[in-house]
Design a protein around this motif. Structure first.
Motif, PDB file in Angstrom:
ATOM      1  N   LEU A  44       0.838  -1.201   0.000  1.00  0.00           N
ATOM      2  CA  LEU A  44       0.000   0.000   0.000  1.00  0.00           C
ATOM      3  C   LEU A  44       0.873   1.252   0.000  1.00  0.00           C
ATOM      4  O   LEU A  44       0.622   2.209  -0.758  1.00  0.00           O
ATOM      5  N   LEU A  45       1.903   1.264   0.840  1.00  0.00           N
ATOM      6  CA  LEU A  45       2.803   2.415   0.903  1.00  0.00           C
ATOM      7  C   LEU A  45       3.586   2.583  -0.396  1.00  0.00           C
ATOM      8  O   LEU A  45       3.837   3.714  -0.840  1.00  0.00           O
ATOM      9  N   ARG A  46       3.997   1.479  -0.999  1.00  0.00           N
ATOM     10  CA  ARG A  46       4.741   1.566  -2.264  1.00  0.00           C
ATOM     11  C   ARG A  46       3.859   2.185  -3.350  1.00  0.00           C
ATOM     12  O   ARG A  46       4.333   2.970  -4.190  1.00  0.00           O
ATOM     13  N   GLY A  47       2.562   1.836  -3.348  1.00  0.00           N
ATOM     14  CA  GLY A  47       1.649   2.438  -4.316  1.00  0.00           C
ATOM     15  C   GLY A  47       1.506   3.933  -4.094  1.00  0.00           C
ATOM     16  O   GLY A  47       1.517   4.726  -5.055  1.00  0.00           O
ATOM     17  N   LEU A  48       1.395   4.340  -2.831  1.00  0.00           N
ATOM     18  CA  LEU A  48       1.326   5.769  -2.514  1.00  0.00           C
ATOM     19  C   LEU A  48       2.620   6.476  -2.895  1.00  0.00           C
ATOM     20  O   LEU A  48       2.604   7.613  -3.377  1.00  0.00           O
ATOM     21  N   GLN A  49       3.737   5.805  -2.670  1.00  0.00           N
ATOM     22  CA  GLN A  49       5.024   6.387  -3.046  1.00  0.00           C
ATOM     23  C   GLN A  49       5.062   6.672  -4.544  1.00  0.00           C
ATOM     24  O   GLN A  49       5.533   7.724  -4.980  1.00  0.00           O
ATOM     25  N   GLY A  50       4.544   5.739  -5.320  1.00  0.00           N
ATOM     26  CA  GLY A  50       4.486   5.944  -6.772  1.00  0.00           C
ATOM     27  C   GLY A  50       3.627   7.137  -7.145  1.00  0.00           C
ATOM     28  O   GLY A  50       3.948   7.879  -8.090  1.00  0.00           O
ATOM     29  N   ARG A  64      -6.862  11.209  -0.369  1.00  0.00           N
ATOM     30  CA  ARG A  64      -8.035  10.512   0.145  1.00  0.00           C
ATOM     31  C   ARG A  64      -8.682   9.644  -0.931  1.00  0.00           C
ATOM     32  O   ARG A  64      -9.088   8.515  -0.667  1.00  0.00           O
ATOM     33  N   SER A  65      -8.767  10.162  -2.150  1.00  0.00           N
ATOM     34  CA  SER A  65      -9.391   9.406  -3.238  1.00  0.00           C
ATOM     35  C   SER A  65      -8.621   8.124  -3.534  1.00  0.00           C
ATOM     36  O   SER A  65      -9.210   7.061  -3.787  1.00  0.00           O
ATOM     37  N   TYR A  66      -7.301   8.230  -3.513  1.00  0.00           N
ATOM     38  CA  TYR A  66      -6.476   7.040  -3.747  1.00  0.00           C
ATOM     39  C   TYR A  66      -6.787   5.967  -2.704  1.00  0.00           C
ATOM     40  O   TYR A  66      -6.977   4.792  -3.039  1.00  0.00           O
ATOM     41  N   LEU A  67      -6.845   6.363  -1.437  1.00  0.00           N
ATOM     42  CA  LEU A  67      -7.093   5.404  -0.366  1.00  0.00           C
ATOM     43  C   LEU A  67      -8.528   4.884  -0.395  1.00  0.00           C
ATOM     44  O   LEU A  67      -8.775   3.711  -0.092  1.00  0.00           O
ATOM     45  N   ASP A  68      -9.477   5.749  -0.773  1.00  0.00           N
ATOM     46  CA  ASP A  68     -10.863   5.286  -0.898  1.00  0.00           C
ATOM     47  C   ASP A  68     -10.965   4.188  -1.951  1.00  0.00           C
ATOM     48  O   ASP A  68     -11.680   3.190  -1.769  1.00  0.00           O
ATOM     49  N   ASN A  69     -10.238   4.371  -3.046  1.00  0.00           N
ATOM     50  CA  ASN A  69     -10.258   3.353  -4.104  1.00  0.00           C
ATOM     51  C   ASN A  69      -9.595   2.059  -3.676  1.00  0.00           C
ATOM     52  O   ASN A  69      -9.890   0.989  -4.235  1.00  0.00           O
ATOM     53  N   MET A  70      -8.716   2.131  -2.681  1.00  0.00           N
ATOM     54  CA  MET A  70      -8.049   0.930  -2.181  1.00  0.00           C
ATOM     55  C   MET A  70      -8.934   0.153  -1.197  1.00  0.00           C
ATOM     56  O   MET A  70      -8.575  -0.956  -0.807  1.00  0.00           O
ATOM     57  N   ARG A  71     -10.059   0.743  -0.774  1.00  0.00           N
ATOM     58  CA  ARG A  71     -11.012   0.079   0.139  1.00  0.00           C
ATOM     59  C   ARG A  71     -10.283  -0.451   1.382  1.00  0.00           C
ATOM     60  O   ARG A  71     -10.225  -1.640   1.655  1.00  0.00           O
ATOM     61  N   LEU A 181       4.365   1.466  10.234  1.00  0.00           N
ATOM     62  CA  LEU A 181       5.259   1.100   9.135  1.00  0.00           C
ATOM     63  C   LEU A 181       5.487   2.363   8.322  1.00  0.00           C
ATOM     64  O   LEU A 181       4.524   3.002   7.881  1.00  0.00           O
ATOM     65  N   ARG A 182       6.748   2.748   8.124  1.00  0.00           N
ATOM     66  CA  ARG A 182       7.048   4.018   7.461  1.00  0.00           C
ATOM     67  C   ARG A 182       7.929   3.796   6.225  1.00  0.00           C
ATOM     68  O   ARG A 182       8.779   2.904   6.205  1.00  0.00           O
ATOM     69  N   LEU A 183       7.708   4.671   5.227  1.00  0.00           N
ATOM     70  CA  LEU A 183       8.451   4.603   3.966  1.00  0.00           C
ATOM     71  C   LEU A 183       8.786   6.028   3.535  1.00  0.00           C
ATOM     72  O   LEU A 183       7.904   6.888   3.448  1.00  0.00           O
ATOM     73  N   ALA A 184      10.061   6.276   3.253  1.00  0.00           N
ATOM     74  CA  ALA A 184      10.527   7.631   2.952  1.00  0.00           C
ATOM     75  C   ALA A 184      10.207   8.045   1.522  1.00  0.00           C
ATOM     76  O   ALA A 184      10.102   7.215   0.613  1.00  0.00           O
ATOM     77  N   LEU A 185      10.072   9.367   1.342  1.00  0.00           N
ATOM     78  CA  LEU A 185       9.915   9.974   0.024  1.00  0.00           C
ATOM     79  C   LEU A 185      11.144  10.832  -0.269  1.00  0.00           C
ATOM     80  O   LEU A 185      11.684  11.489   0.631  1.00  0.00           O
ATOM     81  N   TYR A 186      11.541  10.852  -1.545  1.00  0.00           N
ATOM     82  CA  TYR A 186      12.710  11.626  -1.966  1.00  0.00           C
ATOM     83  C   TYR A 186      12.332  12.487  -3.174  1.00  0.00           C
ATOM     84  O   TYR A 186      12.940  12.393  -4.245  1.00  0.00           O
ATOM     85  N   GLY A 187      11.327  13.322  -2.997  1.00  0.00           N
ATOM     86  CA  GLY A 187      10.868  14.150  -4.098  1.00  0.00           C
ATOM     87  C   GLY A 187      10.283  13.284  -5.194  1.00  0.00           C
ATOM     88  O   GLY A 187       9.568  12.317  -4.939  1.00  0.00           O
ATOM     89  N   GLN A 188      10.617  13.617  -6.417  1.00  0.00           N
ATOM     90  CA  GLN A 188      10.075  12.878  -7.563  1.00  0.00           C
ATOM     91  C   GLN A 188      11.092  11.875  -8.108  1.00  0.00           C
ATOM     92  O   GLN A 188      11.272  11.747  -9.318  1.00  0.00           O
ATOM     93  N   GLU A 189      11.749  11.177  -7.209  1.00  0.00           N
ATOM     94  CA  GLU A 189      12.687  10.147  -7.628  1.00  0.00           C
ATOM     95  C   GLU A 189      12.629   8.970  -6.659  1.00  0.00           C
ATOM     96  O   GLU A 189      12.163   9.091  -5.525  1.00  0.00           O
ATOM     97  N   PHE A 202      15.711  13.793   0.811  1.00  0.00           N
ATOM     98  CA  PHE A 202      14.575  13.427   1.661  1.00  0.00           C
ATOM     99  C   PHE A 202      13.543  14.556   1.710  1.00  0.00           C
ATOM    100  O   PHE A 202      13.864  15.699   2.032  1.00  0.00           O
ATOM    101  N   SER A 203      12.286  14.222   1.395  1.00  0.00           N
ATOM    102  CA  SER A 203      11.238  15.245   1.331  1.00  0.00           C
ATOM    103  C   SER A 203      10.040  14.946   2.222  1.00  0.00           C
ATOM    104  O   SER A 203       9.250  15.855   2.518  1.00  0.00           O
ATOM    105  N   GLY A 204       9.861  13.707   2.621  1.00  0.00           N
ATOM    106  CA  GLY A 204       8.687  13.399   3.430  1.00  0.00           C
ATOM    107  C   GLY A 204       8.623  11.933   3.798  1.00  0.00           C
ATOM    108  O   GLY A 204       9.545  11.155   3.503  1.00  0.00           O
ATOM    109  N   MET A 205       7.520  11.559   4.431  1.00  0.00           N
ATOM    110  CA  MET A 205       7.384  10.192   4.940  1.00  0.00           C
ATOM    111  C   MET A 205       5.936   9.743   4.848  1.00  0.00           C
ATOM    112  O   MET A 205       5.016  10.485   5.203  1.00  0.00           O
ATOM    113  N   LEU A 206       5.746   8.535   4.343  1.00  0.00           N
ATOM    114  CA  LEU A 206       4.438   7.890   4.344  1.00  0.00           C
ATOM    115  C   LEU A 206       4.381   6.906   5.501  1.00  0.00           C
ATOM    116  O   LEU A 206       5.409   6.340   5.905  1.00  0.00           O
TER     117      LEU A 206
END
Length: 327
Positions: A44-50, A64-71, A181-189, A202-206
């Motif tokens: 789920l986090l990898r999909g959000l990262q994408g 929110r829409s992304y997560l709603d679609n994931m049910r 469970l946390r997964l880092a974001l690195y901008g658009q890469e 490093f830009s954020g965290m899911l």
């Protein structure tokens, strides 16, 4: 008599072996269910990262829409919240930007301040929390202000890997055992190759906050009549440097299923969960893995052997008596 005893021993040993095999299979199924559920959280986090990598910015509505679609409630039972936190180096500029952007603020309005107050070199601020209802207090919280959360965040940032926390209070201050469970974001890469590059980009965290109780009870629900006691012990980050059964207890089903005094079966499983080691300890009464017919088999074999022995003894004695009378 010796043959009867040997037959009883062989039958009893086989039944114990079969019970052990069934118990090990049940424990393996429960352990596999836990691993599969954690893997689904990471997916789920990898999909959000994408989603974040593919977009210059992701609005609260898009999140929110992304997560709603994931049910979430149906496909990911046990999840209490999914979060996005953004890195902030200038507190005043960050707060001003959030206040001016209705795409970020819940409901598009209201004031915004990072909590807790105070000066820090940098912050990692929770901006999106879904579901927001019941988790409102998490909005605006700085994950780096708490030493325990900071340790998890820095490990996830530095490795680029999904990282599990120890137990802590959940986004709405829920009591333990809540695990993140946390997964880092690195901008658009994707995750940069070196540690220095990862820290710079490093830009954020899911994050996914989930209940250890719900996770374990879902796994045990597949064995409702077996009376299995399961304990989950968090032994820290890999490589774990603790004694075999030491660590922090995350879950113990004995609060719901009282352990039996006859819990003769035990097995230990270790699993790697988000760079941490969890020890799963299973106990159960042997009788719960033996059918009534199989359980009675050793006694049947023994009594049958004794009965045959008695009949043979009576027959031999009768023949001997007949020979004596004939002579």
């Amino acid at each position: 008599l010796l043959l009867s005893g040997l037959a009883w021993y062989a039958a009893d040993s086989r039944i114990q072996g079969d019970a052990r095999a069934r118990f090990e299979a049940a424990a393996g199924e429960a352990a596999g269910a836990i691993e599969a559920r954690i893997n689904s959280f990471e997916d789920l986090l990898r999909g959000l990262q994408g989603l974040f990598v593919a977009s210059e910015s992701v609005s609260r509505t898009e999140f929110r829409s992304y997560l709603d679609n994931m049910r979430l409630a149906h496909r990911y039972p046990g999840i209490q919240a999914v979060t996005y936190a953004e890195r902030a180096t200038d507190r005043q500029a960050f707060e001003k930007r959030v206040r001016a952007n209705p795409e970020i603020r819940p409901g598009g309005g209201g004031d915004f301040s990072i909590t807790p107050p105070g000066e820090r070199a940098e912050r990692l601020v929770l901006l999106y929390v879904e579901p927001l209802a019941g988790n409102e207090s998490a909005y605006g919280a700085d994950l780096l202000a708490d030493a325990t959360r900071r340790d998890v965040v820095e490990r996830a940032r530095d490795t680029g890997l999904a990282t599990v926390s120890g137990e802590h209070a959940g986004p709405a201050g829920r009591p333990p055992p809540v695990v993140s469970l946390r997964l880092a974001l690195y901008g658009q890469e994707a995750a940069p190759a070196t540690l220095q590059q990862r820290r710079a980009a490093f830009s954020g965290m899911l994050g996914v906050a989930f209940s250890a109780d719900d996770l374990a009870r879902e796994a045990l629900a597949r064995q409702p009549s077996r009376g299995i006691r399961m304990r989950i012990i968090d032994q820290g980050y890999l490589p774990a440097k603790v004694a075999q059964t030491e660590g922090t207890l995350l879950f113990d089903s004995a609060t719901a299923v009282q352990p039996s005094l006859q819990a003769a079966l035990e097995t230990l499983r270790t699993t790697s969960v988000g760079q941490r080691q969890w020890l799963l300890v299973f106990n159960a009464p042997q009788s719960n893995f033996v059918s009534p017919v199989s359980g009675a088999l050793p006694q049947i074999v023994l009594f049958s052997g004794l009965a045959i022995t008695a009949l043979l003894f009576a027959l031999v004695r009768s023949l001997a008596g007949s020979e004596q009378r004939a002579s």
